[in-house]
Design a protein around this motif. Sequence first.
Motif, PDB file in Angstrom:
ATOM      1  N   LEU A 276       0.822  -1.203   0.000  1.00  0.00           N
ATOM      2  CA  LEU A 276       0.000   0.000   0.000  1.00  0.00           C
ATOM      3  C   LEU A 276       0.860   1.259   0.000  1.00  0.00           C
ATOM      4  CD1 LEU A 276      -2.838  -1.023   2.478  1.00  0.00           C
ATOM      5  CD2 LEU A 276      -2.956  -0.865  -0.014  1.00  0.00           C
ATOM      6  N   ALA A 277       1.950   1.242   0.749  1.00  0.00           N
ATOM      7  CA  ALA A 277       2.850   2.401   0.751  1.00  0.00           C
ATOM      8  C   ALA A 277       3.389   2.651  -0.650  1.00  0.00           C
ATOM      9  CB  ALA A 277       3.986   2.179   1.740  1.00  0.00           C
ATOM     10  N   ARG A 278       3.722   1.588  -1.351  1.00  0.00           N
ATOM     11  CA  ARG A 278       4.231   1.731  -2.718  1.00  0.00           C
ATOM     12  C   ARG A 278       3.148   2.261  -3.658  1.00  0.00           C
ATOM     13  NH1 ARG A 278       8.139  -3.308  -4.233  1.00  0.00           N
ATOM     14  NH2 ARG A 278       8.928  -1.755  -5.681  1.00  0.00           N
TER      15      ARG A 278
ATOM     16  N   GLU B 148       3.820   5.464  -5.915  1.00  0.00           N
ATOM     17  CA  GLU B 148       3.780   5.320  -7.370  1.00  0.00           C
ATOM     18  C   GLU B 148       2.746   6.225  -8.024  1.00  0.00           C
ATOM     19  OE1 GLU B 148       4.919   0.563  -7.100  1.00  0.00           O
ATOM     20  OE2 GLU B 148       2.934   1.196  -7.767  1.00  0.00           O
ATOM     21  N   ASN B 149       1.648   6.487  -7.317  1.00  0.00           N
ATOM     22  CA  ASN B 149       0.569   7.283  -7.889  1.00  0.00           C
ATOM     23  C   ASN B 149       0.536   8.717  -7.368  1.00  0.00           C
ATOM     24  OD1 ASN B 149      -1.086   5.271  -9.597  1.00  0.00           O
ATOM     25  ND2 ASN B 149      -0.718   4.163  -7.693  1.00  0.00           N
ATOM     26  N   ASN B 150       1.631   9.108  -6.707  1.00  0.00           N
ATOM     27  CA  ASN B 150       1.772  10.488  -6.216  1.00  0.00           C
ATOM     28  C   ASN B 150       0.601  10.916  -5.331  1.00  0.00           C
ATOM     29  OD1 ASN B 150       4.262  11.096  -7.635  1.00  0.00           O
ATOM     30  ND2 ASN B 150       3.036  11.146  -9.517  1.00  0.00           N
TER      31      ASN B 150
END
Length: 307
Positions: A120-122, A126-128
């Motif tokens: 979830l952190a990624r 990744e989606n700013n």
Amino acid sequence: MTAVIGHRNPDTDAITSAIVYARYLSRTGREATPYRLGELNFETQYVLREAGLETPALLESLPAGSEVALVDHNESAQSLPGLETLKVVAVVDHHKLGDLTTAEPLYLRFEPVGCTGTILARLFIENNVHIEPLEARLMLSAILSDTLHFRSPTTTDVDREMVAFLAPIAGIADVKAYAMAMFAAKSDLGDTPAETLLKMDYKVFEFGGQPWGLGVVETTNPGYVLGRKAELLEAMRAEKAASGLAGVLLSVVDILEETNRTLVLSEDEAAVLRAAFGVEVSGDEADLGSRISRKKQIVPALEAYFA
């Protein structure tokens, strides 16, 4: 509205991931609400209390066709009853693929990391999508819980990197002290009924076409848990009969010493443990050494044995 749920008998990752992913979906265009499928363990209660959050509402069923997103699981036996009648729109998980099937395409995000919180952190990065301090605290807590503060063999470098990234956002200066406080809360079992101890971190798996119940008690005070062995064995016996299980195992994991002593209900379970792990069974206990991860060290060995 999309209901976001973790697995039954929820742990910290299941609950916090449901909360965080619901917030992520809501902020990226899909109205979502987090729910729980069972009672919270003491560690998760501590995490939510420290974060100033209420416990998500208990979800027992949804009307057929309702939208649902799954986090930290993807097997129907671990999910909401009637899952096959629901519209699963997303799955974010770090476990092996289970029996999930859908009538329509959906969003899938699986990664071989130690925690759903890491994935979830990624997603945020990744989606700013800005990570708020509350979200960082919840994801950090999940990673520390699932990896036992990096003691578990499921831990990856990505998990470590995410903890280092999230800690300053969450305002947690001493990660080790916070992890120990979480583990202390988890180990403060008091007069918890034996059947509750069994089910606090408990999942049913199918091995060789037969259902097995695998419970884990992670604690800094294994002596207390093992001191209640007679009660726990009785609770295991009752659950085995009530649910028609082929076997039940309960692993008592010492978080600090990284050891596993597993309670053995009968000769049926003892025979499987001897063959699958090559260990001796003494009375109603088996020493499984440093096998402290159900996902990576227990389930695969049982699958291989029954195959």
